[in-house]
Motif scaffolding. Sequence first.
Motif, mmCIF file in Angstrom:
data_model
loop_
_atom_site.group_PDB
_atom_site.id
_atom_site.type_symbol
_atom_site.label_atom_id
_atom_site.label_comp_id
_atom_site.label_asym_id
_atom_site.label_seq_id
_atom_site.Cartn_x
_atom_site.Cartn_y
_atom_site.Cartn_z
ATOM 1 N N UNK A 63 32.419 -35.567 -116.467
ATOM 2 C CA UNK A 63 31.131 -36.268 -116.384
ATOM 3 C C UNK A 63 31.283 -37.443 -115.418
ATOM 4 N N UNK A 64 30.468 -37.446 -114.376
ATOM 5 C CA UNK A 64 30.562 -38.471 -113.332
ATOM 6 C C UNK A 64 29.169 -39.017 -113.034
ATOM 7 N N UNK A 65 29.116 -40.309 -112.755
ATOM 8 C CA UNK A 65 27.859 -40.979 -112.397
ATOM 9 C C UNK A 65 28.007 -41.528 -110.979
ATOM 10 N N UNK A 66 26.981 -41.305 -110.166
ATOM 11 C CA UNK A 66 26.974 -41.850 -108.802
ATOM 12 C C UNK A 66 25.735 -42.715 -108.627
ATOM 13 N N UNK A 67 25.922 -43.887 -108.035
ATOM 14 C CA UNK A 67 24.778 -44.767 -107.751
ATOM 15 C C UNK A 67 24.614 -44.798 -106.240
ATOM 16 N N UNK A 68 23.500 -44.261 -105.748
ATOM 17 C CA UNK A 68 23.255 -44.151 -104.318
ATOM 18 C C UNK A 68 23.536 -42.739 -103.833
ATOM 19 N N UNK A 69 22.528 -41.875 -103.879
ATOM 20 C CA UNK A 69 22.707 -40.467 -103.499
ATOM 21 C C UNK A 69 22.626 -40.288 -101.990
ATOM 22 N N UNK A 70 21.680 -40.966 -101.396
ATOM 23 C CA UNK A 70 21.266 -40.773 -100.007
ATOM 24 C C UNK A 70 21.076 -39.281 -99.726
ATOM 25 N N UNK A 71 21.814 -38.676 -98.799
ATOM 26 C CA UNK A 71 21.549 -37.272 -98.458
ATOM 27 C C UNK A 71 22.198 -36.289 -99.422
#
Length: 216
Positions: A63-71
Amino acid sequence: MSTQSTHVGAELFHYIRQHTLQEDDFLRDLKTAAREAGLPEIWIAPEQGALMHILLRLIAAKVVVEIGTLAGYSAIWLARALPDDGRLSTIEVSGSRADFAEAWIAKSDVAAKIKVFRGQGLEILPRFRNESADAAFIDADKVNYPAYLAECQRIIRRGGLILVDNGFAYGQLLDDSVRDANVVAMRAFNELLARQRALFSIIVPLGDGCWVGVKA
Ligand code: DHB
Ligand code: MG
């Protein structure tokens, strides 16, 4: 020779790149399409993608969280490190960027593992439970990095990873003549992260400086 680090100049860096897992055609096509769609040309370096991918594999992240997807470029690198039932939640504040990323994620080999959350990171992150994720990647608006860090420290389990982009502030970290708000924010953030006792951290000099922190 001393025991200090070997200086990595352009030639050794080129060598590193040549000997590191490359991005595939799909990710190359995603970048071309992002340029054509007028998105800002902001994405992690392939060698940083490879590093983060390997780190997630090492901790068997699910389980991973990313802040800032952009493309969606880094989301795909990260999701490819997860098992079939793994999940990457990626947060994007811009509707047009979220639209682009969702379309490309849907076409990717990791479509089933990625969910794009639309909105401000600080509005979405409180929805994630304490110690519910194995890793987080912070790569969004720099002035909010301290707040994102606090939320990620809550959300990540012990032994989990907090990865942070732009530790070198677009290469302007040490240029005192640069007073840009984002660069100033990264200088302060680096001092904050280096002092954190609950996180063992290092800046890996790939891409624009990739912070790797493990939660104690
Ligand atoms: C910018 C933001 C980033 O996260 C990055 O990696 C490079 C550039 C920017 O806002 O210009
Ligand atoms: Mg970045």
